[in-house]
Scaffold this motif. Structure first.
Motif, PDB file in Angstrom:
ATOM      1  N   SER A  42       0.965  -1.376  -0.032  1.00  0.00           N
ATOM      2  CA  SER A  42       0.161  -0.022   0.015  1.00  0.00           C
ATOM      3  C   SER A  42       0.559   1.259  -0.051  1.00  0.00           C
ATOM      4  CB  SER A  42      -1.026   0.359   1.105  1.00  0.00           C
ATOM      5  OG  SER A  42      -1.837  -1.435   1.241  1.00  0.00           O
ATOM      6  N   LEU A  43       1.318   1.578  -0.816  1.00  0.00           N
ATOM      7  CA  LEU A  43       2.940   2.849  -1.121  1.00  0.00           C
ATOM      8  C   LEU A  43       2.194   3.634  -2.562  1.00  0.00           C
ATOM      9  CD1 LEU A  43       6.074   0.637  -0.553  1.00  0.00           C
ATOM     10  CD2 LEU A  43       4.447   2.079   1.212  1.00  0.00           C
ATOM     11  N   PRO A  44       1.670   4.586  -2.377  1.00  0.00           N
ATOM     12  CA  PRO A  44       1.409   5.065  -3.351  1.00  0.00           C
ATOM     13  C   PRO A  44       2.552   5.898  -4.289  1.00  0.00           C
ATOM     14  CG  PRO A  44       1.854   6.561  -1.297  1.00  0.00           C
ATOM     15  CD  PRO A  44       1.487   5.159  -1.626  1.00  0.00           C
ATOM     16  N   ILE A  45       2.223   6.195  -5.722  1.00  0.00           N
ATOM     17  CA  ILE A  45       2.916   7.007  -6.739  1.00  0.00           C
ATOM     18  C   ILE A  45       3.863   8.264  -5.596  1.00  0.00           C
ATOM     19  CG2 ILE A  45       4.015   7.151  -8.646  1.00  0.00           C
ATOM     20  CD1 ILE A  45       2.253   4.869  -9.428  1.00  0.00           C
ATOM     21  N   GLN A  46       4.823   9.461  -6.019  1.00  0.00           N
ATOM     22  CA  GLN A  46       4.570  10.112  -5.463  1.00  0.00           C
ATOM     23  C   GLN A  46       5.849  10.454  -6.195  1.00  0.00           C
ATOM     24  OE1 GLN A  46       4.298  11.323  -2.493  1.00  0.00           O
ATOM     25  NE2 GLN A  46       3.963   8.961  -1.278  1.00  0.00           N
TER      26      GLN A  46
ATOM     27  N   ALA B 263       8.719  -4.308 -16.944  1.00  0.00           N
ATOM     28  CA  ALA B 263       9.236  -2.055 -17.862  1.00  0.00           C
ATOM     29  C   ALA B 263       8.544  -1.427 -17.229  1.00  0.00           C
ATOM     30  CB  ALA B 263       9.709  -2.688 -18.676  1.00  0.00           C
ATOM     31  N   ASN B 264       8.832  -0.484 -17.018  1.00  0.00           N
ATOM     32  CA  ASN B 264       8.201   1.213 -16.836  1.00  0.00           C
ATOM     33  C   ASN B 264       7.433   1.289 -15.652  1.00  0.00           C
ATOM     34  OD1 ASN B 264       9.551   1.142 -19.457  1.00  0.00           O
ATOM     35  ND2 ASN B 264       7.752   1.402 -20.635  1.00  0.00           N
ATOM     36  N   GLY B 265       7.475  -0.033 -14.497  1.00  0.00           N
ATOM     37  CA  GLY B 265       6.623   0.593 -13.656  1.00  0.00           C
ATOM     38  C   GLY B 265       5.559  -0.127 -13.312  1.00  0.00           C
ATOM     39  N   TYR B 266       5.335  -1.262 -14.201  1.00  0.00           N
ATOM     40  CA  TYR B 266       3.932  -1.354 -13.704  1.00  0.00           C
ATOM     41  C   TYR B 266       3.809  -2.836 -12.898  1.00  0.00           C
ATOM     42  CZ  TYR B 266       3.006   2.031 -18.193  1.00  0.00           C
ATOM     43  OH  TYR B 266       2.469   3.086 -18.332  1.00  0.00           O
ATOM     44  N   LEU B 267       3.364  -3.475 -12.335  1.00  0.00           N
ATOM     45  CA  LEU B 267       3.292  -4.785 -11.540  1.00  0.00           C
ATOM     46  C   LEU B 267       4.191  -5.329 -11.536  1.00  0.00           C
ATOM     47  CD1 LEU B 267       0.832  -5.549  -9.212  1.00  0.00           C
ATOM     48  CD2 LEU B 267       0.343  -6.537 -10.802  1.00  0.00           C
ATOM     49  N   PRO B 268       5.305  -5.894 -12.623  1.00  0.00           N
ATOM     50  CA  PRO B 268       5.793  -6.587 -12.806  1.00  0.00           C
ATOM     51  C   PRO B 268       7.144  -6.258 -11.972  1.00  0.00           C
ATOM     52  CG  PRO B 268       4.871  -8.111 -14.439  1.00  0.00           C
ATOM     53  CD  PRO B 268       4.312  -6.115 -14.107  1.00  0.00           C
ATOM     54  N   ASN B 269       7.035  -5.055 -12.705  1.00  0.00           N
ATOM     55  CA  ASN B 269       8.484  -4.049 -11.851  1.00  0.00           C
ATOM     56  C   ASN B 269       8.435  -4.032 -10.423  1.00  0.00           C
ATOM     57  OD1 ASN B 269       9.541  -0.800 -13.374  1.00  0.00           O
ATOM     58  ND2 ASN B 269      10.704  -1.950 -12.275  1.00  0.00           N
ATOM     59  N   GLN B 270       7.153  -3.478 -10.383  1.00  0.00           N
ATOM     60  CA  GLN B 270       6.917  -2.749  -8.772  1.00  0.00           C
ATOM     61  C   GLN B 270       7.048  -3.606  -7.911  1.00  0.00           C
ATOM     62  OE1 GLN B 270       2.171  -1.817  -9.026  1.00  0.00           O
ATOM     63  NE2 GLN B 270       2.575  -0.967 -11.011  1.00  0.00           N
ATOM     64  N   PHE B 271       6.778  -5.260  -7.875  1.00  0.00           N
ATOM     65  CA  PHE B 271       7.421  -6.200  -7.521  1.00  0.00           C
ATOM     66  C   PHE B 271       8.966  -6.457  -6.929  1.00  0.00           C
ATOM     67  CE2 PHE B 271       2.962  -7.996  -7.485  1.00  0.00           C
ATOM     68  CZ  PHE B 271       2.990  -8.998  -6.404  1.00  0.00           C
TER      69      PHE B 271
ATOM     70  N   LYS C 151       9.730  -8.168 -21.462  1.00  0.00           N
ATOM     71  CA  LYS C 151      10.085  -6.963 -21.551  1.00  0.00           C
ATOM     72  C   LYS C 151      10.878  -6.214 -20.131  1.00  0.00           C
ATOM     73  CE  LYS C 151       9.916  -2.341 -23.213  1.00  0.00           C
ATOM     74  NZ  LYS C 151       9.010  -1.257 -24.340  1.00  0.00           N
ATOM     75  N   ILE C 152      12.295  -5.602 -19.982  1.00  0.00           N
ATOM     76  CA  ILE C 152      12.183  -5.216 -18.828  1.00  0.00           C
ATOM     77  C   ILE C 152      13.457  -3.736 -18.458  1.00  0.00           C
ATOM     78  CG2 ILE C 152      12.672  -7.107 -17.407  1.00  0.00           C
ATOM     79  CD1 ILE C 152      16.015  -7.124 -17.801  1.00  0.00           C
ATOM     80  N   SER C 153      13.563  -3.178 -18.080  1.00  0.00           N
ATOM     81  CA  SER C 153      14.273  -1.528 -17.574  1.00  0.00           C
ATOM     82  C   SER C 153      14.574  -1.888 -16.452  1.00  0.00           C
ATOM     83  CB  SER C 153      13.148  -1.158 -17.779  1.00  0.00           C
ATOM     84  OG  SER C 153      11.805  -0.638 -17.228  1.00  0.00           O
TER      85      SER C 153
ATOM     86  N   TYR D 175      10.888   5.192 -13.986  1.00  0.00           N
ATOM     87  CA  TYR D 175       8.624   6.097 -14.405  1.00  0.00           C
ATOM     88  C   TYR D 175       8.264   4.810 -13.204  1.00  0.00           C
ATOM     89  CZ  TYR D 175       4.456   7.057 -16.397  1.00  0.00           C
ATOM     90  OH  TYR D 175       3.721   7.557 -16.613  1.00  0.00           O
ATOM     91  N   GLY D 176       7.421   5.860 -12.759  1.00  0.00           N
ATOM     92  CA  GLY D 176       6.364   5.057 -11.606  1.00  0.00           C
ATOM     93  C   GLY D 176       6.988   5.106 -10.437  1.00  0.00           C
TER      94      GLY D 176
END
Length: 360
Positions: free
Chosen positions: A120-124, A175-183, A225-227, A232-233
């Motif tokens: 539960s961590l929002p994007i700042q 990539a780019n800050g989406y769910l898999p990247n968030q984990f 795809k990875i970054s 971002y995000g």
């Protein structure tokens, strides 16, 4: 010219080493259905050896931005069939990029429901584009283990749906800050269970999704795809290099076709690579699968990258927006058109399917 040489990817023969990168264009209807304009858009660009679609939502729960496509209803699958058939008729190859936005979303476009995220961590420090304009990010709902397991299944079902829709394969958008990247990132993942708290645990979700995709449609139809250095995000990793080296080593144990490796744009600063843009050398050299290099390439830099021998294909984003016949322009050293930045995200035909061919 290496860019125009043929290559095999998985079990598919590609006519050149140029790929069109996935790019959100925001031109579906409210039900996530692609239409005739989208058919025309991809068909115009079928000269690429490989087309990656814009990111496609794997489920209703995966929704982040308005007017983006899905592949979880029968109507969405049928709509995509028109795209894939038209691309194949032009001799093209098209892969569906599978997307879960995680905390990059807003309840306005989710029927009032908060987005899911590892924690539960929002994007700042940034706002989200919604159907009601730009809004501050909300505090997302932390996923339960059941939520995680269901999401993994959703990826597998979306992959099967993509093959039913006629796609030649699927790509996990990690990539780019989406769910898999968030984990993978501690700035988004503060879990203390099997899906957080250490590099192996942070990587578990990505690896389990990849195995699900492979099981669903076969290794030769799957990529990722990875970054590694893209922030971002509000993505911040405690140890980016260590995390991605571990992830790559574990991915190397799986059988799948390719890794699209996104470097930091040469036009943006990155404290981690100190402007050297060395991700292809640092990470690409350790990848067992075919490497597709992505982000900020032109003809000269793409040729130079292929000459190094690590990347076997190059994916181009914005160049393909305004130059649907990009491979022909490269071949003939023709001038390139510039994209209209005001029409990249959302709108109608203008800035989407009305860019002229070089021959015109």
């Amino acid at each position: 010219m290496k860019l125009l040489e043929k290559i095999q990817l998985g079990n598919i023969n590609l006519k050149n080493r140029m790929a069109m990168a996935a790019m959100t264009r925001g031109r579906t209807d409210i039900n996530g259905l692609v239409g005739d304009m989208t058919v025309e858009y991809y068909t115009q660009r079928a000269d690429a050896g490989l087309l990656f679609t814009e990111a496609i939502r794997i489920s209703e729960e995966a929704t982040g931005s308005p007017l983006t496509p899905g592949i979880f209803t029968d109507q969405q699958i049928e709509a995509w069939k028109k795209v894939t058939a038209a691309v194949h008729d032009k001799g093209g190859v098209i892969i569906a990029q599978l997307w879960h936005t995680g905390r990059i979303g807003h309840s306005i476009d989710r029927n009032g429901k908060l987005p899911f995220a590892p924690s539960s961590l929002p994007i700042q420090g940034m706002q989200h584009f919604t159907s009601e304009g730009r809004k501050d990010y909300e505090i997302p709902q932390e996923m339960t283990i059941l939520d995680i397991k269901q999401t993994i299944k959703d990826y597998g079902q979306a992959a099967k749906n993509a093959i039913t829709a006629g796609f030649d394969g699927v790509q996990l958008h990690a990539a780019n800050g989406y769910l898999p990247n968030q984990f993978l990132a501690e700035s988004a993942n503060q879990r203390t269970d099997d899906y957080g708290g250490s590099i192996p645990n942070n990587a578990r979700f990505v690896l389990e999704v990849m195995q699900e995709l492979i099981d669903a449609v076969g290794w030769e139809k799957v990529g990722i795809k990875i970054s590694p250095f893209n922030s971002y995000g509000d993505i911040v990793l405690d140890d980016s290099v260590g995390t991605y080296i571990y992830l790559i080593e574990e991915l190397n144990k799986l059988d799948f076709a390719y890794v699209e490796l996104m470097r930091c744009s040469p036009y943006s600063a990155s404290p981690e690579n100190d402007g050297a843009n060395n991700e292809i050398e640092l990470f690409g050299s350790k990848i067992r699968q075919t490497v597709i290099a992505n982000s900020g390439y032109d003809k000269t830099s793409a040729e130079a990258e292929l000459e190094k021998g690590i990347a076997k294909l190059i994916s181009f984003g914005r160049l393909y927006i305004a130059n649907p016949d990009l491979s022909e322009r490269f071949e003939k050293n023709a001038a390139l058109s510039e994209p209209d930045k005001t029409t990249i995200y959302g709108g109608g035909k203008h800035g989407y399917i009305d860019y002229p061919l070089w021959s015109e």
